[in-house]
Scaffold this motif. Structure first.
Motif: not given
Length: 394
Positions: A169-192
């Motif tokens: 969550a910290v990395q989402v708030l801090a920004g991820t090298a120009g990527q959209s923060p919503w892209w990080v939410l794909l971690i949830v289906p990946y984990a599933v």
């Protein structure tokens, strides 16, 4: 030279009653720019070879975080009952709240990439418990498998899960090298998918690894390929690669009755023994204690006070609230105050995403070392022979 340093420093630490990893961490710090105004570090580790050292260190981190995830045993939670729940809540909530207040103070002189991310990161950083170092300390103190040791390891495992989830969550708030923060939410289906599909596939692949079963080279190759792919996926999603390695370790089949875990862990741990000392050097190259001025010493004292008070008092209060005697609550609080290498990895993430500057990173590294070194002496004060009683069921 790095391996010799790690071996010698580890032996010195062991003779002083500390886990060997503490000696290796301190040795790495002393070979950094702290001594001789950086001349020693520049002579031993010229700038042009440091990227290669970083590559080796990153590979060591991937393997280490896999081991951390693989050693999380949720079966330990059974039989620990309400005391484990109280310990987890106390050791997470109190230091987290105090860490957030500490972050507000530190923000007065700093301008991180994200104020919200900085506050959350500092709160997480002072809440960490080093699960692997804690396991080593319990083994050295002959408390592994005891009732208090089981509660401590169970609580540390849950705290690790919460900490690494919060770090995402910290990395989402801090920004991820120009990527959209919503892209990080794909971690949830990946984990599933990793849990529902990846784990059964791993079980079948490892069961058919060859005539030697889990001991075959094919089985080890399957694990390493999956581990590196998982680390690459989380990095592609904008998260740190250690999160993917940790997640892959969590979903790995334990292979009860097949000896899978007993075969794989020694092989991977042997590799981390070779590569982690390189990480300590790379981390030490970012720590320059000689430049900490009067204000830095004040901040360091405050960080230490918050980290120790929050973790120790929170755990003690949580255990006491569930009826554990005061002295045994103090033993549990001492164990949960261990940070070590897990803290260093979290701090390296904060440095890479721009939430920590060099000075604050150095101060937090000192906090990680001091709080781990404290564990041995405090255990000698609080622990008694009766604390080595076996696990009991509630």
């Amino acid at each position: 030279m790095i391996l010799v340093m790690a071996r010698v420093a580890g032996r010195i630490a062991h003779r002083l009653g500390q886990p060997a990893v503490i000696g290796e961490i301190v040795g790495g710090l002393l070979l950094g720019p702290t001594l001789f105004q950086g001349a020693l570090a520049h002579t031993l580790f010229p700038t042009d070879i440091r990227p290669y050292l970083s590559a080796l260190a990153n590979l060591g981190l991937v393997l280490f975080m896999f081991v951390v995830g693989y050693e999380v045993d949720f079966g330990r939670l059974r039989g620990c009952g309400r005391i484990a729940v109280g310990t987890v809540l106390g050791s997470a909530v109190v230091p987290f709240a105090l860490g957030a207040l500490l972050a507000l103070h530190l923000l007065r002189e700093r301008h991180p990439a994200s104020r919200a991310g900085f506050i959350l990161f500092i709160a997480v950083a002072v809440s960490v418990t080093a699960f692997p170092v804690l396991a080593r300390i319990l083994t050295d103190r002959r408390m592994s498998g005891t009732w208090l040791g089981t509660i401590a390891l169970s609580s540390a495992a849950v705290c690790d899960l919460v900490a690494w989830s919060a770090l995402a969550a910290v990395q989402v708030l801090a920004g991820t090298a120009g990527q959209s923060p919503w892209w990080v939410l794909l971690i949830v289906p990946y984990a599933v998918v990793l849990i529902t599909r990846g784990r059964p596939l791993l079980e079948r692949a490892l069961r058919g690894g060859g005539p030697e079963g889990p001991a075959s080279a094919g089985s080890l190759a399957v694990v390493l390929i999956g581990l590196l792919v998982s680390a690459a996926v989380t990095q592609a999603l904008g998260l740190h690669f250690v999160l993917g390695a940790f997640l892959f370790g969590l979903v790995m089949p334990r292979g009860e009755g097949t000896g899978l875990k007993d075969v794989l862990l020694p092989r991977v741990q042997f590799t981390t023994t070779l590569l982690l000392p390189v990480y300590f050097i790379v981390a030490g190259l970012n720590v320059d204690l000689s430049r900490i001025g009067a204000s830095g010493l004040w901040d360091l004292g405050l960080i230490l006070a918050v980290a120790v008070t929050g973790k120790f008092a929170g755990t003690w209060l949580g255990a006491r609230s569930q009826g554990l005697p005061a002295r045994r609550s103090a033993v549990l609080a001492t164990l949960m105050n261990t940070r070590g290498l897990t803290e260093l990895i979290a701090l390296s993430v904060g440095l890479q995403i721009g939430l920590l500057d060099g000075g604050l990173y150095s101060e937090m590294v000192v906090m990680a070392v001091v709080t781990t070194v404290m564990t041995g002496p405090l255990l000698r004060c609080f622990a008694r022979p009766g604390d080595r009683e076996p696990v009991r069921q509630e």
